[in-house]
Design a protein around this motif. Structure first.
Motif, PDB file in Angstrom:
ATOM      1  N   CYS A 185       0.763  -1.053  -0.339  1.00 30.77           N
ATOM      2  CA  CYS A 185       0.254  -0.339   0.104  1.00 30.77           C
ATOM      3  C   CYS A 185       0.838   1.338   0.053  1.00 30.77           C
ATOM      4  N   ASP A 186       1.457   0.788   1.116  1.00 34.02           N
ATOM      5  CA  ASP A 186       3.289   2.259   0.945  1.00 34.02           C
ATOM      6  C   ASP A 186       3.565   2.486  -0.595  1.00 34.02           C
ATOM      7  N   GLN A 187       4.025   1.549  -0.817  1.00 27.76           N
ATOM      8  CA  GLN A 187       4.868   1.683  -2.667  1.00 27.76           C
ATOM      9  C   GLN A 187       3.962   1.998  -3.899  1.00 27.76           C
ATOM     10  N   GLN A 188       2.071   1.506  -3.415  1.00 28.58           N
ATOM     11  CA  GLN A 188       1.264   1.955  -4.123  1.00 28.58           C
ATOM     12  C   GLN A 188       0.881   3.347  -4.654  1.00 28.58           C
ATOM     13  N   THR A 189       0.628   3.918  -3.068  1.00 29.76           N
ATOM     14  CA  THR A 189       0.629   4.748  -3.222  1.00 29.76           C
ATOM     15  C   THR A 189       1.515   6.762  -3.452  1.00 29.76           C
ATOM     16  N   ARG A 190       2.878   6.041  -3.302  1.00 33.24           N
ATOM     17  CA  ARG A 190       4.473   6.383  -3.462  1.00 33.24           C
ATOM     18  C   ARG A 190       4.356   6.904  -5.275  1.00 33.24           C
ATOM     19  N   ARG A 191       4.343   4.829  -5.421  1.00 33.66           N
ATOM     20  CA  ARG A 191       4.204   5.283  -6.991  1.00 33.66           C
ATOM     21  C   ARG A 191       2.874   6.607  -7.758  1.00 33.66           C
ATOM     22  N   PHE A 192       2.133   6.102  -7.266  1.00 37.90           N
ATOM     23  CA  PHE A 192       0.380   7.398  -7.507  1.00 37.90           C
ATOM     24  C   PHE A 192       1.549   8.838  -7.390  1.00 37.90           C
ATOM     25  N   ASN A 193       1.584   9.305  -6.959  1.00 38.20           N
ATOM     26  CA  ASN A 193       2.250  10.491  -5.661  1.00 38.20           C
ATOM     27  C   ASN A 193       3.520  10.893  -6.552  1.00 38.20           C
ATOM     28  N   GLU A 194       4.587  10.583  -7.009  1.00 43.31           N
ATOM     29  CA  GLU A 194       5.403  10.914  -8.249  1.00 43.31           C
ATOM     30  C   GLU A 194       4.283  10.654  -9.168  1.00 43.31           C
ATOM     31  N   GLU A 195       4.161  10.451 -10.246  1.00 42.80           N
ATOM     32  CA  GLU A 195       3.091  10.047 -11.518  1.00 42.80           C
ATOM     33  C   GLU A 195       2.095  11.227 -11.146  1.00 42.80           C
ATOM     34  N   ALA A 196       2.388  11.980 -10.178  1.00 38.21           N
ATOM     35  CA  ALA A 196       0.599  12.931 -10.387  1.00 38.21           C
ATOM     36  C   ALA A 196       1.728  13.987 -11.268  1.00 38.21           C
ATOM     37  N   ALA A 197       2.607  14.525 -11.158  1.00 39.58           N
ATOM     38  CA  ALA A 197       2.803  15.340 -11.782  1.00 39.58           C
ATOM     39  C   ALA A 197       2.878  15.109 -13.442  1.00 39.58           C
ATOM     40  N   ASN A 198       2.885  14.122 -13.615  1.00 36.98           N
ATOM     41  CA  ASN A 198       3.093  13.841 -15.344  1.00 36.98           C
ATOM     42  C   ASN A 198       1.559  14.278 -15.250  1.00 36.98           C
ATOM     43  N   LEU A 199       0.795  13.889 -14.394  1.00 34.20           N
ATOM     44  CA  LEU A 199      -1.122  14.463 -14.752  1.00 34.20           C
ATOM     45  C   LEU A 199      -1.239  15.662 -15.308  1.00 34.20           C
ATOM     46  N   GLY A 200      -0.772  16.141 -14.705  1.00 27.85           N
ATOM     47  CA  GLY A 200      -1.359  17.916 -15.202  1.00 27.85           C
ATOM     48  C   GLY A 200      -2.935  17.823 -13.883  1.00 27.85           C
ATOM     49  N   ASP A 201      -3.256  19.204 -14.342  1.00 30.36           N
ATOM     50  CA  ASP A 201      -4.320  19.453 -12.694  1.00 30.36           C
ATOM     51  C   ASP A 201      -5.404  18.947 -13.467  1.00 30.36           C
ATOM     52  N   ASN A 202      -5.688  18.336 -14.273  1.00 22.78           N
ATOM     53  CA  ASN A 202      -7.303  17.752 -14.703  1.00 22.78           C
ATOM     54  C   ASN A 202      -7.447  16.341 -13.567  1.00 22.78           C
ATOM     55  N   VAL A 203      -6.511  16.196 -13.345  1.00 20.72           N
ATOM     56  CA  VAL A 203      -6.614  14.245 -12.131  1.00 20.72           C
ATOM     57  C   VAL A 203      -6.251  14.579 -10.750  1.00 20.72           C
ATOM     58  N   ALA A 204      -7.698  14.326 -10.674  1.00 22.01           N
ATOM     59  CA  ALA A 204      -7.643  14.029  -8.993  1.00 22.01           C
ATOM     60  C   ALA A 204      -6.752  12.625  -8.987  1.00 22.01           C
ATOM     61  N   ILE A 205      -5.634  12.376  -8.200  1.00 21.82           N
ATOM     62  CA  ILE A 205      -5.436  10.957  -7.517  1.00 21.82           C
ATOM     63  C   ILE A 205      -6.126  11.447  -6.226  1.00 21.82           C
ATOM     64  N   LEU A 206      -6.652  10.028  -6.044  1.00 25.62           N
ATOM     65  CA  LEU A 206      -7.750   9.515  -4.660  1.00 25.62           C
ATOM     66  C   LEU A 206      -7.158   8.455  -3.842  1.00 25.62           C
ATOM     67  N   THR A 207      -6.786   8.032  -3.145  1.00 25.12           N
ATOM     68  CA  THR A 207      -6.531   6.887  -2.443  1.00 25.12           C
ATOM     69  C   THR A 207      -6.556   6.806  -1.341  1.00 25.12           C
ATOM     70  N   VAL A 208      -7.827   5.969  -1.562  1.00 19.69           N
ATOM     71  CA  VAL A 208      -8.890   5.634  -0.509  1.00 19.69           C
ATOM     72  C   VAL A 208      -8.515   3.905   0.773  1.00 19.69           C
ATOM     73  N   SER A 209      -9.079   4.254   1.716  1.00 27.30           N
ATOM     74  CA  SER A 209      -8.298   3.473   2.588  1.00 27.30           C
ATOM     75  C   SER A 209      -8.938   3.117   3.836  1.00 27.30           C
ATOM     76  N   ALA A 210      -9.389   2.571   4.691  1.00 28.23           N
ATOM     77  CA  ALA A 210     -10.154   2.441   6.203  1.00 28.23           C
ATOM     78  C   ALA A 210      -9.504   2.868   7.267  1.00 28.23           C
ATOM     79  N   ASP A 211      -8.332   3.848   7.162  1.00 23.15           N
ATOM     80  CA  ASP A 211      -7.821   3.902   8.058  1.00 23.15           C
ATOM     81  C   ASP A 211      -7.789   5.196   8.505  1.00 23.15           C
ATOM     82  N   LEU A 212      -7.967   5.592   9.935  1.00 21.33           N
ATOM     83  CA  LEU A 212      -7.945   6.866  10.041  1.00 21.33           C
ATOM     84  C   LEU A 212      -8.094   7.652   9.435  1.00 21.33           C
TER      85      LEU A 212
END
Length: 172
Positions: free
Chosen positions: A65-92
């Protein structure tokens, strides 16, 4: 009563039950209520007009989960402002904020399904036995139509990052 799906997912080889429907490409994305913090709830409408890459993880405090979230955080810069990357978990929400701060994750929006499991039930990822959400990826277009879905069959495996990112790039 919500639909239950058996025989479709495992945790370390042990069968688990997923609650909710299996979404498919072309389906209207179900609305949801998720907590951004303890008091603030958001829904699909809060991301109106954007492409949504929804990365679902059981808990940020586990390796994949840690690696998955970090990977999408890194990719966010290449996707632009018209993309919302949402990570959903049951963590508080407190745990999500602490994890993001420690990990330096600042482009992904973490949202918590802890209160009602509303998202998990709507997207067919709630693990009945654990009250966690199963690892999965959804890409939803500006009109809230599902354009990409990956339900992992084994919770400890990584999703297909490239396929999810490619599906997102095609929509922007």
């Amino acid at each position: 009563m919500a639909q239950e799906r058996t025989g479709v997912a495992t945790l370390k080889g042990n069968p688990i039950t997923l609650v909710g429907p299996e979404l498919k490409v072309g389906d209207q994305a179900p609305d949801f209520q998720l907590n951004k913090d303890l008091m603030t709830q958001v829904s699909l409408k809060d991301y109106e007009g954007k492409v949504k890459l929804i990365s679902v993880v059981p808990s940020l405090d586990t390796g994949v989960c840690d690696q998955q979230t970090r990977r999408f955080n890194e990719e966010a810069a290449n996707l632009g402002d018209n993309v919302a990357i949402l990570t959903v978990s049951a963590d508080l929400p407190f745990a999500q904020a602490r994890w993001c701060g420690a990990a330096g994750v600042d482009k992904v929006v973490t949202l918590s399904d802890y209160k009602t499991n509303d998202f998990g039930k709507a997207y067919g990822v709630l693990i009945k036995e654990l009250a966690l959400d199963m690892r999965s990826i959804f890409v939803v277009d500006q009109n809230n139509v599902v354009q990409y879905v990956e339900y992992l069959s084994e919770m400890t495996e990584h999703p297909n990052y490239e396929a999810a990112i490619d599906a997102t790039k095609k929509l922007v």
